[in-house]
Design a protein around this motif. Structure first.
Motif, short mmCIF file in Angstrom:
data_model
loop_
_atom_site.label_atom_id
_atom_site.label_comp_id
_atom_site.label_asym_id
_atom_site.label_seq_id
_atom_site.Cartn_x
_atom_site.Cartn_y
_atom_site.Cartn_z
N ARG A 156 33.74 113.19 37.82
CA ARG A 156 33.36 114.57 38.12
C ARG A 156 33.18 115.33 36.80
NH1 ARG A 156 32.60 112.68 42.35
NH2 ARG A 156 33.40 113.28 44.40
N GLU A 157 32.11 116.13 36.76
CA GLU A 157 31.84 116.95 35.57
C GLU A 157 31.66 118.40 35.98
OE1 GLU A 157 29.04 115.94 32.01
OE2 GLU A 157 27.87 117.20 33.39
N TYR A 158 32.37 119.29 35.30
CA TYR A 158 32.31 120.72 35.59
C TYR A 158 31.97 121.48 34.32
CZ TYR A 158 34.83 119.16 39.72
OH TYR A 158 35.21 118.50 40.87
N LEU A 159 31.36 122.66 34.50
CA LEU A 159 31.00 123.54 33.39
C LEU A 159 31.74 124.85 33.62
CD1 LEU A 159 28.52 121.57 34.17
CD2 LEU A 159 27.15 123.08 32.76
N ILE A 160 32.72 125.12 32.80
CA ILE A 160 33.62 126.25 33.03
C ILE A 160 33.63 127.15 31.80
CG2 ILE A 160 36.01 126.94 33.47
CD1 ILE A 160 36.33 124.31 34.97
N ASN A 161 33.41 128.43 32.01
CA ASN A 161 33.45 129.40 30.93
C ASN A 161 34.88 129.90 30.78
OD1 ASN A 161 32.37 130.97 28.88
ND2 ASN A 161 31.97 132.69 30.24
N VAL A 162 35.49 129.61 29.64
CA VAL A 162 36.89 129.98 29.39
C VAL A 162 36.91 131.30 28.64
CG1 VAL A 162 39.06 129.28 28.34
CG2 VAL A 162 37.52 127.54 29.29
N THR A 163 37.58 132.28 29.21
CA THR A 163 37.65 133.61 28.59
C THR A 163 39.05 133.94 28.09
OG1 THR A 163 38.03 134.59 30.77
CG2 THR A 163 35.75 134.47 30.01
N SER A 164 40.01 133.02 28.27
CA SER A 164 41.37 133.23 27.80
C SER A 164 41.69 132.19 26.73
CB SER A 164 42.35 133.12 28.97
OG SER A 164 42.28 131.83 29.55
N PRO A 165 42.81 132.31 26.05
CA PRO A 165 43.14 131.34 24.98
C PRO A 165 43.45 129.94 25.50
CG PRO A 165 44.35 133.40 24.70
CD PRO A 165 43.76 133.43 26.06
N THR A 166 43.68 129.80 26.80
CA THR A 166 44.05 128.49 27.33
C THR A 166 43.23 128.16 28.57
OG1 THR A 166 45.80 129.46 28.70
CG2 THR A 166 46.42 128.66 26.50
N LEU A 167 43.10 126.85 28.79
CA LEU A 167 42.52 126.33 30.02
C LEU A 167 43.61 125.50 30.69
CD1 LEU A 167 40.16 125.65 31.96
CD2 LEU A 167 39.65 123.70 30.46
N VAL A 168 43.94 125.84 31.94
CA VAL A 168 45.03 125.17 32.65
C VAL A 168 44.45 124.37 33.81
CG1 VAL A 168 47.19 125.45 33.89
CG2 VAL A 168 46.62 127.02 32.02
N LEU A 169 44.64 123.06 33.79
CA LEU A 169 44.28 122.19 34.90
C LEU A 169 45.53 121.91 35.71
CD1 LEU A 169 41.85 119.52 33.34
CD2 LEU A 169 41.28 121.65 34.50
N SER A 170 45.56 122.36 36.97
CA SER A 170 46.74 122.23 37.82
C SER A 170 46.48 121.24 38.95
CB SER A 170 47.14 123.60 38.40
OG SER A 170 47.49 124.49 37.37
N PHE A 171 47.33 120.23 39.05
CA PHE A 171 47.24 119.23 40.11
C PHE A 171 48.28 119.57 41.17
CE2 PHE A 171 45.50 117.25 36.40
CZ PHE A 171 44.51 116.37 36.86
N SER A 172 47.84 119.65 42.44
CA SER A 172 48.74 120.01 43.54
C SER A 172 48.63 118.97 44.64
CB SER A 172 48.39 121.40 44.09
OG SER A 172 48.47 122.38 43.08
N PRO A 173 49.53 117.98 44.66
CA PRO A 173 49.46 116.97 45.73
C PRO A 173 49.87 117.55 47.07
CG PRO A 173 51.39 116.62 44.35
CD PRO A 173 50.59 117.71 43.69
N GLN A 174 49.32 116.99 48.15
CA GLN A 174 49.73 117.36 49.49
C GLN A 174 51.15 116.87 49.75
OE1 GLN A 174 47.86 119.25 51.59
NE2 GLN A 174 46.38 119.43 49.93
N PRO A 175 51.86 117.44 50.73
CA PRO A 175 53.21 116.95 51.05
C PRO A 175 53.20 115.45 51.35
CG PRO A 175 52.77 119.02 52.17
CD PRO A 175 51.47 118.60 51.55
N ASN A 176 54.20 114.76 50.84
CA ASN A 176 54.34 113.31 51.03
C ASN A 176 53.13 112.54 50.49
OD1 ASN A 176 56.81 113.68 52.49
ND2 ASN A 176 55.59 114.24 54.29
N SER A 177 52.50 113.11 49.48
CA SER A 177 51.35 112.45 48.87
C SER A 177 51.51 112.53 47.36
CB SER A 177 50.06 113.15 49.33
OG SER A 177 48.92 112.49 48.82
N TYR A 178 50.44 112.23 46.64
CA TYR A 178 50.52 112.30 45.18
C TYR A 178 49.13 112.56 44.61
CZ TYR A 178 48.52 107.56 44.83
OH TYR A 178 47.69 106.46 44.90
N ALA A 179 49.10 113.05 43.38
CA ALA A 179 47.87 113.23 42.63
C ALA A 179 47.87 112.25 41.46
CB ALA A 179 47.77 114.66 42.12
N PHE A 180 46.68 112.00 40.92
CA PHE A 180 46.61 111.12 39.76
C PHE A 180 45.35 111.44 38.96
CE2 PHE A 180 43.75 108.95 42.57
CZ PHE A 180 42.86 108.25 41.76
#
Length: 886
Positions: A156-180
């Motif tokens: 997956r490729e995204y184009l994101i305009n960052v206007t703050s000093p940081t870019l935060v990528l947050s992974f949120s797995p579903q209950p009883n599941s996992y992210a990777f």
């Protein structure tokens, strides 16, 4: 002499090299992470990915203690790209994030997912969401749904305009599941790669889209007529992948391909990283004038997610012809002309010079989830040919900041979706296989028992169909009769079929049981069917007091459901007006969702305009119907404490009673209007193609003027007696509003009116009608009149028509009498608001022609693509199948 020739040849070669040498772009931020690895990973193109826990990457990994682990596999799939990069992964069982210290500006965010089992992590159990600052990139994402043995890596490729000093990528797995995640990139983009001046499909000139505040996802990057271009062969420093167009060409018309040496490509004033020379040096054409006719074109079809606008960039370079007027052609996106009589050399001045054009294509609904790009010869062209070198398609985030699309259906792990690790994981895999087999056998046994139980039960009603599985309407708090606090109605003495008195407030209308509506419609007899819409079927019925009703029964397979059902009840329970359809009651008994309305014996307005054998409506009747509908909309906009925006005004939602009195219907999409301190309501785009306000379509900002635009389309439809969208017509006539406005601006609207009105329209009445329709269709909402002014002008057009039939028009005395007698029907019925704001009252000294200063600019409207605008012209309560943009 020979030395001179050699010198000239050398200079020519050096000059050619100079035209193709890529401008080197050095990104300010270039963060490449190999997630879960313990050492640097170098990929084929020379880039080095560092471990995601490296302190030198300006990256902070944040996760609750004990909720993130790493895993690896020894892959054995020859189809896997970057095998050494994605053989490791990081797994998250709780919400976790990567925080990147980056400079401001637009960045590429590239994500690599390769699902493999590791320890207790099995790919089919992974469901998670992913956000980047305020944007949702993935929602309930299942990687195995997109992975296959042929393409095991999900990128997956995204184009994101960052206007703050940081870019935060947050992974949120579903209950009883996992992210990777296996690997990721955060890389600065050239600031001039995307400019904020695309042309909205259906419009004529570029306009700003607000791209600085919009995130995009790369959907397609195509080298038309050429081979794939790998990241290492892309413009230096950008590392994009380009794929061939062969998999996206529709039907057998593929034209011909051509190519030139890369060294011939010239970029002019454009940076060389717009697209690599490999893209511009190849092209697909129609194939020459010997085989091409005006009806011949080449089409590319790209599956997309509905509910978004797509940024489309077309790349051109004339590498075959060398002069102006040798190749003049048209380009279409979603069946609308975006480039007309287009000549690449005429624009750039010389052959082999690159050119790109940007467009924005809203895709909120349609007959299918496909974006179409087509090119064909211009009618005026001497040589029937066209050319395209490349194209890119990007998804733009919706109003909620989302970019996620739906998951395909997910099945159990198989060799086509998951590659088992070699080595020490065989015992683990054996356990997984045994578990899957045992679980499958158990599921089959349970299913068989359930089927036997259902088949052995005796039905309570022999003729009752299987009830659809709707959730109960939360107006009661429960769908069970015992929890309603209901008592039998005295209106019916029939046992088991009586009506109930609900604890719901009485202004919600009468509550019907399902059995009562079965009896009213003869068990939903198909012979009583009035129409079929997106919500479900509408039947004619007769309730216990003898009243004729229209019963709209929800279809559980419909994409419309509880929200539209509840909105319709809540809106109509508050509204009572002569020109609004009346809601009698509803039913959410037996997990059904049914609405009961007054029966409108003459059906929808559209049925009286075209597509049926019903008698013709006179011009006077059409004006009276339009006036009635305008009164209903004017009441919605001004008759309540806060305005109500209908949001789906069209001829199938204007119903006629036995006296041809018009009533506005279908309030499933209605929204409460903006408050006094607001100018608009921000909401996702919903409505019907051909009727949608282009300003609302573009900005997702809803106002009462959105209804005014839709009503302008209705006015033109009433005059021309043809659908708002008809793909079977020539391209310039597909969109009725666009086509009719062209004739209106030429002062020749009478040339396209319904032929059955020949000689029946007073010219002044028709002129006034055309003027107000044109003003309703102004491109900008601020230039459109309010519904009160629309109503005033329609009544004036009616008076002009009536006076002509009495030989009364044309004298100043007659005109004065019209105004002095106030015969423009300015009094409302007893059910109407007697004094409605915004409705101008004529005065004795007022001029005949209202002094309106509205802009005469018009919108080209929105085409639906292929297929008719509605599935059935006879729908009584018409609703589209896809509610997200109906």
């Amino acid at each position: 002499m020979m030395q001179v020739l050699l010198l000239l040849a050398f200079l020519a070669i050096m000059s050619g090299v100079g035209t193709t040498q890529a401008q080197v772009f050095t990104p300010t931020d270039d963060i490449l992470l190999s997630c879960g690895s313990s050492a640097n990973v170098t990929v084929d193109d020379g880039r080095v990915f560092v471990p995601d826990n490296s302190s030198s990457s300006n990256t902070l990994l944040t996760a609750p203690q004990g909720t993130t682990v790493v895993g690896s596999t020894v892959q054995n799939n020859a189809n896997l790209d970057y095998p050494n990069l994605v053989s490791s992964a990081r797994f998250f069982t709780e919400k976790s994030s990567y925080t990147f210290k980056v400079s401001s500006g637009r960045h590429w965010v590239r994500l690599y997912f390769y699902p493999f089992p590791s320890g207790n992590f099995t790919p089919n159990a992974s469901f998670f969401s992913l956000s980047a600052n305020q944007f949702t990139l993935l929602n309930n994402f299942s990687c195995v749904a997109f992975s296959s043995f042929d393409k095991p890596l999900v990128f997956r490729e995204y184009l994101i305009n960052v206007t703050s000093p940081t870019l935060v990528l947050s992974f949120s797995p579903q209950p009883n599941s996992y992210a990777f995640i296996n690997a990721l990139e955060v890389v600065s983009m050239p600031s001039n790669l995307l400019t904020d001046d695309a042309t909205l499909v259906g419009q004529q000139a570029p306009q700003t889209l607000g791209l600085p505040g919009i995130a995009l996802q790369t959907m397609y990057r195509i080298n038309v007529g050429g081979a794939s271009v790998s990241p290492q062969n892309d413009s230096q420093g950008l590392y994009r992948s380009w794929e061939p167009d062969s998999n996206y060409i529709f039907a057998a018309a593929t034209g011909a391909v051509g190519s030139v040496q890369f060294s011939l490509i010239k970029y002019g004033n454009d940076p060389t990283y717009i697209a690599p020379p490999a893209v511009y040096a190849t092209a697909r054409t129609l194939g020459g004038s010997q085989t091409v006719t005006l009806s011949y074109n080449i089409s590319w079809v790209f599956p997309v997610d509905l509910g978004y606008t797509y940024f489309v960039r077309l790349h051109f370079c004339e590498i075959i012809d060398s002069a102006i007027n040798q190749r003049v052609f048209n380009v279409y996106i979603n069946n609308q002309t975006v480039l007309s009589n287009f000549d690449v050399i005429a624009v750039v001045g010389n052959p082999d010079v690159v050119l790109y054009e940007d467009f924005a294509a809203p895709m909120f609904t349609g007959p299918d989830a496909n974006l179409w790009v087509q090119m064909g010869p211009a009618p005026s062209a001497t040589v029937k040919d066209a050319i395209l070198n490349g194209l890119e398609v990007f998804k733009m985030n919706n109003s909620a900041g989302g970019l996620s699309g739906p998951n395909p259906s997910v099945t159990l792990s198989s060799p086509s979706t998951v590659v088992a690790p070699t080595g020490g994981g065989s015992k683990q895999n054996l356990g997984v296989i045994i578990g899957v087999v045992v679980g499958g056998v158990a599921a089959v046994v349970v299913l068989a028992a359930f089927i036997y139980y259902c088949c052995s039960r005796k039905p309570k009603l022999a003729k009752k169909p299987t009830p659809p599985m709707w959730l109960p309407l939360p107006l009661h708090g429960s769908s069970s009769d015992t929890s309603r606090g209901m008592t039998h109605s005295h209106k019916s003495g029939k046992s088991g079929a009586g009506s109930y008195v609900s604890s719901v407030p009485s202004n919600m209308g009468r509550f019907f049981t399902f059995a009562e509506l079965q009896e009213a419609t003869n068990n939903f007899d198909e012979s009583l069917l009035l129409g079929v819409g997106g919500f479900g079927k509408v039947y004619k019925g007769e309730i216990d007091d003898g009243s004729k009703v229209a019963v709209k029964r929800g279809n559980p397979q419909s994409e419309q459901g509880l929200a539209e059902f509840q909105t319709e009840i809540e809106m109509l329970s508050k509204l009572r007006h002569r020109h609004l359809v009346s809601l009698i009651g509803y039913c959410d008994d037996s997990k059904e969702m049914i609405l009961v309305y007054d029966y409108m014996s003459k059906g929808p307005l559209r049925s009286h305009l075209y597509g049926t054998k019903l008698p013709n409506l006179s011009w006077k009747q059409r004006l009276e119907i339009c006036i009635g509908a305008a009164r209903g909309l004017h009441y919605l906009h001004t008759g309540a404490a806060q305005s109500i925006i209908h949001r789906d005004v069209k001829t199938t939602n204007i119903l006629l009673d036995e006296n041809f009195v018009a009533k506005v219907a279908d309030f499933g999409l209605s929204k409460t209007g903006p408050s006094l301190e607001q100018t608009h309501v921000s909401t996702a785009v919903k409505g019907s193609f051909g009727y949608l306000d282009p300003e609302y379509f573009r900005r997702q900002q809803l106002t009462e003027k959105s209804d005014v635009y839709s009503f302008g389309v209705v006015l033109m439809e009433v005059l021309c007696a043809r659908p708002a969208i008809n793909p079977a017509l020539p391209r310039e006539q597909v969109n009725m509003a666009e086509w009719a406005l062209k004739w209106q601006k030429m002062g020749m609207l009478d040339q396209i009116k319904d032929t059955r009105l020949a000689g029946a329209c007073n010219p002044e009445s028709l002129r006034k009608f055309g003027d107000i329709a044109e003003k309703c269709l102004a491109e900008q909402g601020i230039d459109r009149p309010p519904m009160g002014d629309v109503l005033w002008n329609l009544e004036y057009a009616l008076q002009l028509q009536e006076s002509s039939s009495e030989n009364f028009a044309g004298t100043s005395e007659g005109t004065d009498a019209l105004l002095d007698n106030a015969s423009m029907d300015n009094t409302f019925s007893a059910n109407d608001s007697l004094s409605q704001p915004g409705y101008p009252q004529p005065r004795a000294n007022q001029s005949v022609e209202p002094s309106l200063t509205f802009s005469t600019e018009h919108s080209l409207g929105v085409s639906e693509g292929t297929g008719s605008e509605d599935a059935s012209a006879g729908d009584i309560f018409s609703q589209l199948v896809h509610p997200e943009g109906r």
